[in-house]
Design a protein around this motif. Structure first.
Motif, PDB file in Angstrom:
ATOM      1  N   ASP A  42       0.829  -1.216   0.000  1.00 37.36           N
ATOM      2  CA  ASP A  42       0.000   0.000   0.000  1.00 37.36           C
ATOM      3  C   ASP A  42       0.861   1.263   0.000  1.00 37.36           C
ATOM      4  OD1 ASP A  42      -2.233  -1.626   0.019  1.00 37.36           O
ATOM      5  OD2 ASP A  42      -2.695  -1.296   2.148  1.00 37.36           O
ATOM      6  N   ALA A  43       1.899   1.281   0.817  1.00 40.48           N
ATOM      7  CA  ALA A  43       2.790   2.451   0.880  1.00 40.48           C
ATOM      8  C   ALA A  43       3.504   2.652  -0.455  1.00 40.48           C
ATOM      9  CB  ALA A  43       3.797   2.286   2.012  1.00 40.48           C
ATOM     10  N   ALA A  44       3.909   1.576  -1.096  1.00 37.32           N
ATOM     11  CA  ALA A  44       4.595   1.673  -2.386  1.00 37.32           C
ATOM     12  C   ALA A  44       3.675   2.270  -3.447  1.00 37.32           C
ATOM     13  CB  ALA A  44       5.101   0.302  -2.819  1.00 37.32           C
ATOM     14  N   VAL A  45       2.435   1.806  -3.485  1.00 36.54           N
ATOM     15  CA  VAL A  45       1.465   2.338  -4.451  1.00 36.54           C
ATOM     16  C   VAL A  45       1.247   3.831  -4.209  1.00 36.54           C
ATOM     17  CG1 VAL A  45      -0.953   2.239  -5.200  1.00 36.54           C
ATOM     18  CG2 VAL A  45       0.352   0.120  -4.903  1.00 36.54           C
ATOM     19  N   LYS A  46       1.124   4.235  -2.936  1.00 42.93           N
ATOM     20  CA  LYS A  46       0.940   5.660  -2.608  1.00 42.93           C
ATOM     21  C   LYS A  46       2.144   6.499  -3.015  1.00 42.93           C
ATOM     22  CE  LYS A  46      -2.305   5.378   1.217  1.00 42.93           C
ATOM     23  NZ  LYS A  46      -2.552   5.681   2.627  1.00 42.93           N
ATOM     24  N   GLU A 109       8.602   6.759   5.610  1.00 38.18           N
ATOM     25  CA  GLU A 109       7.680   7.439   6.525  1.00 38.18           C
ATOM     26  C   GLU A 109       6.271   6.875   6.404  1.00 38.18           C
ATOM     27  OE1 GLU A 109       5.831  11.891   7.022  1.00 38.18           O
ATOM     28  OE2 GLU A 109       7.979  11.737   6.582  1.00 38.18           O
ATOM     29  N   GLU A 110       5.837   6.626   5.182  1.00 35.31           N
ATOM     30  CA  GLU A 110       4.506   6.052   4.962  1.00 35.31           C
ATOM     31  C   GLU A 110       4.409   4.659   5.594  1.00 35.31           C
ATOM     32  OE1 GLU A 110       0.664   6.136   3.998  1.00 35.31           O
ATOM     33  OE2 GLU A 110       1.989   7.768   3.391  1.00 35.31           O
ATOM     34  N   ILE A 111       5.435   3.838   5.396  1.00 36.40           N
ATOM     35  CA  ILE A 111       5.448   2.502   6.006  1.00 36.40           C
ATOM     36  C   ILE A 111       5.406   2.610   7.516  1.00 36.40           C
ATOM     37  CG2 ILE A 111       6.877   0.449   6.392  1.00 36.40           C
ATOM     38  CD1 ILE A 111       7.795   0.763   3.424  1.00 36.40           C
TER      39      ILE A 111
END
Length: 119
Positions: A42-46, A109-111
Motif C-alpha cells: 500500500d505504501a509503495a502504491v501511494k 515514513e509512509e510505512i
C-alpha cells in the motif's frame, strides 16, 4: 600496450569509485508477515510504484517476505518484512542521490506511519 592497459584500468577504477550506493532505512515493528506485506504494498502504491510484487521465503524457523517494484522513472525499492525478528528493511536504488533519498524518506515514513496505526 602497457600504457593502454593503465588507461583502461584507470577508467574502470574511476567509474567504480563514483558508483552510487543504495539508500537504506530500518524499521522496528511488531506485526505479522501478512500485515507487513500489505503495508509495504500500500505504501509503495501511494509513492508511485504502480505494481509492487511480493515474494515469500520459508525456512525451518519461520518465513520472511520481500516486496519490490520499480516506478516510471526507473527507481526501484525492496522492502524485507522479517516479523519473527521484528524488523523491516527498506532499500531504494536509482540514479540521482537526492531523488533516491526523497523516495526512501517518503516511502519509509509512509510505512512507519502505517505500522504505527496498525498497533
Amino acid at each position: 600496450m602497457n600504457r593502454l592497459f593503465i588507461i583502461v584500468m584507470s577508467c574502470i577504477c574511476a567509474s567504480n569509485a563514483m558508483a552510487d550506493y543504495s539508500s537504506h532505512q530500518f524499521h522496528h515493528m511488531n506485526i505479522g508477515l501478512s500485515k507487513c506485506k500489505s503495508i509495504a504494498i500500500d505504501a509503495a502504491v501511494k509513492n508511485g510504484f504502480a505494481n509492487p510484487q511480493a515474494q515469500e521465503f520459508t525456512f525451518s524457523s519461520g518465513s520472511y517476505s520481500v516486496i519490490y517494484g520499480t516506478n516510471n522513472e526507473g527507481y526501484s525499492f525492496q522492502y524485507t518484512c522479517e516479523p519473527k525478528k521484528g524488523f523491516g528493511y527498506l532499500i531504494v536504488n536509482g540514479s540521482q542521490v537526492d531523488k533516491k533519498s526523497n523516495i526512501r524518506n517518503s516511502l519509509g515514513e509512509e510505512i512507519q506511519n502505517m505500522i504505527n496505526k496498525s498497533k
